[in-house]
Design a protein around this motif. Structure first.
Motif, PDB file in Angstrom:
ATOM      1  N   VAL A 107       0.824  -1.200   0.000  1.00  0.00           N
ATOM      2  CA  VAL A 107       0.000   0.000   0.000  1.00  0.00           C
ATOM      3  C   VAL A 107       0.864   1.258   0.000  1.00  0.00           C
ATOM      4  CG1 VAL A 107      -1.711   1.282   1.333  1.00  0.00           C
ATOM      5  CG2 VAL A 107      -1.899  -1.193   1.132  1.00  0.00           C
ATOM      6  N   ASN A 108       1.990   1.190   0.661  1.00  0.00           N
ATOM      7  CA  ASN A 108       2.856   2.362   0.787  1.00  0.00           C
ATOM      8  C   ASN A 108       3.972   2.386  -0.237  1.00  0.00           C
ATOM      9  OD1 ASN A 108       1.431   3.241   3.114  1.00  0.00           O
ATOM     10  ND2 ASN A 108       2.602   1.791   4.369  1.00  0.00           N
ATOM     11  N   HIS A 144      -4.914   6.995  -3.346  1.00  0.00           N
ATOM     12  CA  HIS A 144      -4.665   6.276  -4.591  1.00  0.00           C
ATOM     13  C   HIS A 144      -5.224   4.859  -4.509  1.00  0.00           C
ATOM     14  CE1 HIS A 144      -1.460   9.422  -4.922  1.00  0.00           C
ATOM     15  NE2 HIS A 144      -1.890   9.403  -6.191  1.00  0.00           N
ATOM     16  N   GLN A 145      -5.625   4.351  -5.673  1.00  0.00           N
ATOM     17  CA  GLN A 145      -6.092   2.971  -5.760  1.00  0.00           C
ATOM     18  C   GLN A 145      -4.896   2.053  -5.981  1.00  0.00           C
ATOM     19  OE1 GLN A 145      -9.279   2.358  -8.519  1.00  0.00           O
ATOM     20  NE2 GLN A 145     -10.473   4.103  -7.781  1.00  0.00           N
ATOM     21  N   VAL A 146      -4.784   1.033  -5.115  1.00  0.00           N
ATOM     22  CA  VAL A 146      -3.631   0.133  -5.163  1.00  0.00           C
ATOM     23  C   VAL A 146      -4.128  -1.288  -5.411  1.00  0.00           C
ATOM     24  CG1 VAL A 146      -1.614  -0.741  -3.938  1.00  0.00           C
ATOM     25  CG2 VAL A 146      -2.401   1.602  -3.532  1.00  0.00           C
ATOM     26  N   GLN A 152       4.233  -6.591   2.317  1.00  0.00           N
ATOM     27  CA  GLN A 152       5.164  -5.745   1.585  1.00  0.00           C
ATOM     28  C   GLN A 152       6.098  -6.632   0.778  1.00  0.00           C
ATOM     29  OE1 GLN A 152       7.228  -3.104   4.210  1.00  0.00           O
ATOM     30  NE2 GLN A 152       5.366  -2.236   5.093  1.00  0.00           N
ATOM     31  N   ALA A 184      -5.362   3.519  -0.787  1.00  0.00           N
ATOM     32  CA  ALA A 184      -4.216   3.824   0.053  1.00  0.00           C
ATOM     33  C   ALA A 184      -4.530   5.028   0.931  1.00  0.00           C
ATOM     34  CB  ALA A 184      -2.999   4.100  -0.818  1.00  0.00           C
ATOM     35  N   PRO A 185      -3.751   5.271   1.983  1.00  0.00           N
ATOM     36  CA  PRO A 185      -3.995   6.443   2.834  1.00  0.00           C
ATOM     37  C   PRO A 185      -3.990   7.764   2.076  1.00  0.00           C
ATOM     38  CG  PRO A 185      -2.500   4.921   3.917  1.00  0.00           C
ATOM     39  CD  PRO A 185      -2.706   4.395   2.538  1.00  0.00           C
ATOM     40  N   ASN A 186      -3.211   7.826   0.984  1.00  0.00           N
ATOM     41  CA  ASN A 186      -3.181   9.062   0.200  1.00  0.00           C
ATOM     42  C   ASN A 186      -4.295   9.137  -0.832  1.00  0.00           C
ATOM     43  OD1 ASN A 186      -2.358   7.143  -1.617  1.00  0.00           O
ATOM     44  ND2 ASN A 186      -0.282   7.958  -1.867  1.00  0.00           N
ATOM     45  N   VAL A 220      -3.486  -6.268   3.044  1.00  0.00           N
ATOM     46  CA  VAL A 220      -3.059  -4.881   2.938  1.00  0.00           C
ATOM     47  C   VAL A 220      -1.758  -4.641   3.697  1.00  0.00           C
ATOM     48  CG1 VAL A 220      -4.289  -4.082   4.986  1.00  0.00           C
ATOM     49  CG2 VAL A 220      -3.978  -2.522   3.062  1.00  0.00           C
TER      50      VAL A 220
END
Length: 1373
Positions: free
Chosen positions: A498-499, A535-537, A546, A531-533, A543
């Motif tokens: 996500v990040n 955006h679609q991830v 990594q 995502a927290p910002n 989630v």
């Protein structure tokens, strides 16, 4: 890779390597063209000449390793081989060495030492000095092997000095008299409540390890000064001989010599007349006559089998220790410093594991080497984790961070931490759950086949002294980040998550390909999250996961603790409502409809689910996902058939060429919830019902579908899996016996342990409650012990190290003694402290000493109510004993195994409420309990599974060869010290016995017992079953006394682990009733009848066999009246089970007729001769040893009585149709009628629509039985898992009897009531068969070619084993 000294290698490891390659290919049935075996002569290096059997595929270094493990050579090291004066290349194959042939002379040459090789040699010498004794396993907390002590017979003292091995001792038992041994002890008789622990671990017959030296350590003058280093001095060693002489020894490149140094004077010059010996033991023998005598005795001692002496890959905890821990402690010569050779650079566990996994896999030999390397690295990693946990928790390591709430530690190349206690996941409970789920996720990704590019970090979790630590290897690239600062993020570092941010690179695309492949294998759906910002991830994982590219160029996946979907039964409704961001308002009615979609009608009212849980990480198990997908596939095929029938039928829709068939498939996909609308495909979203995860508006439809699927999957546990598990236990005599086997049984069906309360509730409401009381008892005990463990973990946090033994003993006393007061322990400690000359201490003022039994019980009950919704633990331990039949000793065992507490071996009494049953001196140790990744042995497992399929098809010869091959492969990969290797040995012994190879079955089963004792535990339920099988095989060889010992040992373990009230106790009692003397037989047989009747009812097969055995025994006693009563019960049961025309029913009827005639004859004789005359027992009514053996085989399930069922009609018609087709085509086949009968009698479980369920055995769930018949449309599905180590399949719906005229004639001459070898082996002794689920009730595993081949003499050979083997013995003449 690091040297073998650090990993605990050395002689034992060399033995393992030698054993793995010396097991000849001919012995295991592997035919390799390049395998040649020949003998060579070994000379030189100061050893007596001897011959060595080698194989052409060996490398030279393999031959050297084999030589180093030989008694003639050990403990010499640093040797090379020469042929005709030329040194052989260590990496050359022997078959490629020019001039090497049978009879060639190879010379051992002593090579000069380096500093490192000198330390390796010292390590080998230490291994000799630390020769393991009988009590060493208990002292180290490892499970010992008791078989040697059990099978040993008294032999002259002179031979005892040589320490006879298992094979030598058993050779004596073979020649012993078959006369009955003494009566069994009273505590093993039915109805006894005495449970002595001292009998569990009898004294070993092996002599104690000899003493060579008083001490061996580094000299006070070590290390050598600079000017002596330049002259070649490596080490200075001090030895103190048994004669009291102190000697200083110098290690140099040429070897070892005696110098002139003393405690006060340093003089490194060689002593007068001191030789320079390449091997240290040669010098010690020169110095000390005692060392020379002891060493000579040791060299003449025969080698023990490697499976008995090699260290197990993983620590198997023994909850009992030696009777006196102080006396068993001995000098381990640690001052020599070999164990402290800490490298300047700690091991890089991740690099070692990945390097082992990246080894080539092109050939079988390469794959075996890879599997062995991976297992060795993981074993060393787990061993280091155990040491690290003790070091960290004991306070010897400082944290590397400044966070007191989550301290992290670096030790031995490990990163160890407790994890962050997040309030979102449930605090401390959530932290522990996250650690456990992370391990499960790593296991899932590690097991994926064909996915070599995706890596996971080596991981383990360890519980020690109430603290759970997560241990991992250091991830690459995390250190040295300053060097990577200038590197582009897309090519180095975080690529997925996500990040990770939007990026595009070849590395990222490759990682996404790997993740997509893994998601398909794990049934995970590709989805999109916000995502927290904003955006679609797109994600293929949870989630949290990594993906990164490490500094080593490998792709790694981290944080996989939420890899599997959430359990909707424990997700709050508020989360269910807000899982999807739709972008538009919805009405409350639509929301409610969304919430309820997927739940069965009145689900919440009937089950009180969904509900909250103490932590927020309740996830479904992969076994449940697979079982649910199979269930959905059944619904799909049935729905397709219904839709096609509505539109004209299957044939018309399939041949018309219109869209009706396609429309039916699309409609069925939509109805069952398939993620694809054109084919059946089940995928799950792991982020649905996860707090804090938002989905974009475009995912609304998909998210709703996933919510529905997860609700259905959660309800599937309650409505299908738990009832199917209990149904299997209802008909299974080998149901779970303890907490470990219950956990395995539930997990293999995908049932999490948080459902234990629901399992107990279902049993309590069942009409078969009384028949399932053993499952109820085990489940309640598991709830109690798991809740107690959580309380115990919190209890230990406030205890000082100096008070640990007193605190643990006080806790156990409060747990097992009702209303235990808080003052007893304090006063006792005070008195002992005064006797030792100390003050009273602070024992009375410490918080732990104020704990009372009532307070502890309230804490345990509160935890059980919160976790399992179970509030029926009562007011104290006596309630559990009286209400559920639990044993306090069994509870104590379970507690110790789960917490790592080791108790002193003695008999404990819990009846005295005024005295502590367990004192501080009884707490010997606390051992770390590790959960780790299990490394698969791929090739061995595949051959093992192929053998199981061959058994199902009745191909015993083929299965026998495959099992021998699998045993060989297990030996190569894991030295046989692996649970699956033990199960493979058990099945091999069973198949060998069914083929008439009794000696082979006995030999293989001996090894299976040792493997089970050392790998699973000396009192594990699987070990109980292994002893019972061994008793059958040794009795078949005429060793009656040894068979009695095996059955009595099994019963002793059974009484300790569970108690007498269990179905398997009836099996053991039947066997004891058959092998013991006549005056002890009756009480065991009567107890077996009582148990079987109470568990299975009066008309089940087990009870019927019991009634017949009891009637048979009464006939031998002349009690024909009672014998008639019991045989009538047996006849009634056989008639209801098989019908009146079944051979077993006819035999029972004939036997009853014989008893009746004999009773009339005895009555007439008594009337004629008077009451003083007694009638001798008629010889024909006394069973012969062969009949007893066959009855024992039936009772233990090695063979099973055939039972006619409705599938026989289909099978008969099927074969008749094939015969008609052959006749119509003009083909001429011999004995077609015989084929139709004999071939029809050999059908597997899958042919009968009674597929093996993976966990508890028994029949499948009722609602899926019909679906399995419809799976012809789609094909077969894999089984959801393995049968648990203690839950076996009851094969009652078994083979069909012969129905032809030839079969009836044969039955009239020689009655056969046992099924053939194919069926007996599918009964699954050890419960670990990997059997695919039955895809179709009407699909035959036996091809037409197989049936034809069987008709040409194969069937006769297979059925030959059952001649005369009825439950009644041969028919009366």
């Amino acid at each position: 890779m690091k040297d073998k000294v650090r990993r605990g290698g050395g002689r034992n490891q060399a033995k393992a390597d030698a054993n793995s390659v010396t097991v000849g290919s001919d012995a295991v049935g592997i035919r390799l063209d390049d395998v040649t075996s020949f003998s060579v002569k070994i000379q030189g290096a100061g050893v007596e000449p001897f011959e060595l059997q080698v194989h052409g595929f060996w490398l030279v270094q393999d031959a050297v390793m084999t030589l180093l493990s030989r008694n003639e050579v050990f403990p010499r090291s640093n040797l090379s081989l020469t042929l005709a004066g030329a040194t052989l290349d260590p990496l050359a194959q022997l078959q490629n060495v020019k001039g090497l042939k049978a009879g060639a002379i190879l010379r051992l040459v002593e090579e000069p030492y380096t500093f490192r090789s000198a330390r390796v040699h010292l390590a080998r010498v230490l291994e000799l000095l630390r020769a393991s004794g009988p009590q060493d396993a208990l002292r180290e907390g490892r499970s010992p092997s008791i078989l040697e002590a059990l099978t040993h017979t008294q032999i002259p003292e002179a031979s005892l000095q040589n320490g006879k091995s298992l094979k030598r001792s058993l050779s004596h038992t073979k020649t012993e008299s078959t006369s009955q041994d003494g009566a069994p002890p009273d505590y093993l008789l039915p109805g006894s409540s005495e449970r002595p622990l001292m009998a569990l671990l009898p004294h070993s017959s092996q002599p104690e390890a000899p003493s060579y030296l008083k001490d061996l350590s580094l000299s006070c003058w070590n290390p050598p000064p600079g000017h002596r280093k330049l002259q070649g001095d490596f080490l200075y060693i001090t030895a103190v001989t048994m004669e009291g002489r102190r000697c200083d020894i110098t290690s140099c490149p040429k070897g070892f010599f005696l110098n002139r140094s003393t405690e006060d004077v340093f003089d490194p010059r060689p002593a007068q007349s001191s030789p320079v010996c390449h091997c240290l033991t040669d010098l010690l023998c020169h110095i000390s006559p005692a060392v020379k005598q002891t060493f000579t005795t040791l060299k003449n001692r025969p080698l023990q089998p490697p499976v008995e002496v090699i260290t197990t890959p993983y620590h198997t905890l023994s909850w009992l220790g030696p009777p006196c821990a102080t006396r068993t402690h001995k000098n381990t010569f640690t001052r020599l410093g070999v164990d402290d050779q800490a490298e300047t650079q700690p091991p890089d566990w991740n690099e070692e594991l990945q390097a082992a996994r990246d080894l080539p896999q092109g050939s079988l030999e390469e794959r075996l080497q890879r599997d062995k390397a991976v297992l060795q690295v993981n074993s060393a990693f787990v061993s280091t984790v155990m040491q690290g946990a003790e070091t960290v928790v004991d306070g010897f390591v400082e944290p590397v961070n400044g966070n007191p709430g989550d301290p992290a530690f670096l030790w031995g190349g490990l990163f160890m931490s407790q994890g962050t206690a997040s309030a979102v996941f449930g605090g401390e409970r959530g932290r522990r759950a996250a650690q456990r789920l992370e391990l499960n996720g790593v296991q899932a990704y590690s097991d994926l086949e064909g996915l070599q590019g995706l890596h996971t970090i080596p991981t383990a979790i360890v519980d020690y002294r109430g603290v759970r630590l997560s241990a991992q290897g250091l991830a690459p690239g995390l250190e040295g980040s300053e060097q990577d600062q200038g590197t582009a993020p897309a090519s180095r570092g975080l690529l997925y998550g996500v990040n990770a941010g939007p990026q595009e690179s070849p590395h990222r695309r490759r990682l996404l390909e790997l993740l997509a492949h893994a998601a398909k294998s794990l049934s995970l759906q590709r989805h999109v999250v916000l995502a927290p910002n904003g955006h679609q991830v797109p994600l293929f994982t949870s989630v949290d996961a990594q993906g990164l590219l490490g500094a080593d160029g490998r792709f790694y996946l981290l944080d996989v603790f939420r890899s599997f979907p959430a359990d909707a039964n424990f997700c709050p409704e508020a989360q269910t409502e807000s899982c999807t961001v739709t972008g538009e308002e919805e009405s409350n009615e639509n929301k409610n409809d969304c919430i309820k979609e997927g739940w069965p009608e009145d689900y919440h009212a009937n089950t009180d689910l969904p509900r909250s849980f103490p932590h927020g990480l309740c996830r479904l198990r992969p076994e449940l996902m697979q079982a649910f997908s199979q269930h959905k596939h059944c619904q799909f095929t049935q729905r397709v058939r219904e839709l096609l029938d509505e539109n004209g039928g299957f044939e018309e829709c399939a041949t018309s060429g219109d869209s009706r068939a396609t429309a039916a498939v699309r409609a069925a996909c939509k109805d069952v919830g398939s993620v694809s609308d054109i084919l059946f495909e089940m995928r799950f979203n792991p982020n649905v019902f996860s707090p804090g995860v938002a989905f974009p508006p475009g995912e609304s439809t998909s998210t709703k579908l996933q919510e529905r699927l997860l609700r259905e999957a959660a309800a599937f546990i309650i409505t299908h899996q738990i009832p199917a598990f209990l149904e299997g236990c209802l008909h299974n005599s080998e149901a779970p016996m303890d907490g470990a086997t219950l956990k395995n049984a539930l997990h293999q069906r995908g049932i999490n342990l948080r459902y234990l309360g629901h399992v107990v509730k279902v049993i309590a409401q069942s009409e078969h409650k009384e028949h399932l009381r053993h499952i109820m008892r085990t489940a309640v005990a598991e709830i109690f012990i798991r809740s107690t463990r959580r309380v115990f973990n919190s209890f230990l946090q406030g205890v000082d190290v100096s008070s640990l033994s007193a605190a643990v003993s006080h806790f156990l006393s409060c747990l097992l003694v009702p209303h235990f007061p808080p003052t007893s322990v304090g006063e006792d400690t005070k008195k002992k402290s005064r006797r030792r000359g100390r003050g009273a201490g602070a024992s009375e003022s410490t918080p732990w000493s104020t704990l009372t039994g009532a307070e502890l019980w309230n804490l345990v009950c509160q935890d059980a109510a919160e976790t399992y919704v179970f509030d029926s633990l009562g007011s104290g331990p006596n309630y559990l004993v009286e209400h559920y039949g639990l044993q306090k000793l069994s509870l104590l065992r379970e507690f110790c195994l789960k917490t790592g507490v080791q108790l002193r071996l003695r008999d404990y009494s819990f009846d005295n409420q005024n005295k502590a049953p367990i004192g501080p001196e009884d707490i010997i140790n606390m051992i770390p309990v590790v959960k780790h990744i299990h490394m698969p042995t791929v090739d061995a497992s595949k051959v093992y599974q192929a053998a199981q399929l061959s058994i199902q098809k009745g191909l015993l010869d083929q299965a026998h060869e495959q099992l021998k091959e699998a045993v060989y492969l297990y030996g190569r990969a894991c030295d046989d010290l692996h649970p699956e290797a033990g199960y493979c040995h058990t099945l091999l012994a069973k198949v060998a016995y069914l083929q008439g190879k009794t000696a082979e079955a006995r030999s293989v089963q001996l090894k299976a017992v040792v493997i089970s004792e050392r790998v699973l535990g000396f009192d594990h339920p699987n070990t109980i079953q292994q002893y019972a099988l061994l008793g059958v095989y040794v009795y078949a060889g005429g060793e009656t006394t040894l068979a009695q010992k095996c059955f009595l040992r099994a019963r002793l373990l059974m009484l300790t682990v569970h108690g007498e009230d269990h179905p398997y106790t009836a099996t053991l009692d039947n066997c004891l009733g058959l092998v013991l003397a006549e005056d002890q037989t009756g009480q065991f047989l009567k107890n077996a009848v009582r148990l079987n009747t109470s568990f299975f009812g009066p008309t089940c097969l087990q009870t019927a066999l019991n009634q017949h055995l009891l009637a048979q025994w009464m006939c031998t006693k002349g009690d024909y009246r009672n014998a008639m009563t019991h045989e009538k019960e047996a006849l009634t049961a056989f008639t209801s089970l098989f019908g009146e025309d079944h051979p077993q029913t006819r035999c029972s009827k004939d036997f009853l007729s014989t008893i009746t005639k004999q009773a009339v004859k005895v009555e007439r004789t008594l009337r004629q001769a008077g009451a003083e005359c007694t009638e001798a027992t008629v010889e024909c009514l006394s069973p012969t040893p062969d009949i007893i053996l066959e009855q024992m085989v039936l009772v233990t399930g090695i063979r099973n009585i055939t039972q006619s069922n409705r599938f026989q009609e289909y099978k008969q018609k099927h074969l008749e149709l094939k015969a008609a087709v052959v006749k119509e085509l003009g083909l001429k086949l011999p004995n077609v009628a015989s084929v139709a009968v004999t071939g029809g009698g050999k059908c597997s479980d899958r042919e009968k629509g009674c597929g093996k369920e993976p966990e508890g055995g028994g029949n499948p769930a009722e609602d899926t039985s019909k679906c399995q018949q419809d799976q012809q449309v789609e094909g077969s599905l894999e089984s959801t898992g393995k049968v648990s180590a203690n839950c076996h399949v009851t094969e009652q719906n078994q083979q069909k009897e012969k129905t032809s005229a030839e079969g009836d004639k044969a039955a009239s001459d020689e009655v056969k009531t046992v099924n053939d070898e194919m069926e007996s082996s599918s009964g699954e002794m050890n419960g670990r068969m990997d059997v695919p689920a039955s895809p179709s009730a009407l699909r035959s595993d036996v091809s037409w070619a197989d049936v034809v081949s069987k008709s040409r003499g194969k069937a006769t050979a297979v059925n030959r084993e059952g001649d005369g083997s009825t439950a009644n013995g041969p028919a009366e003449e």
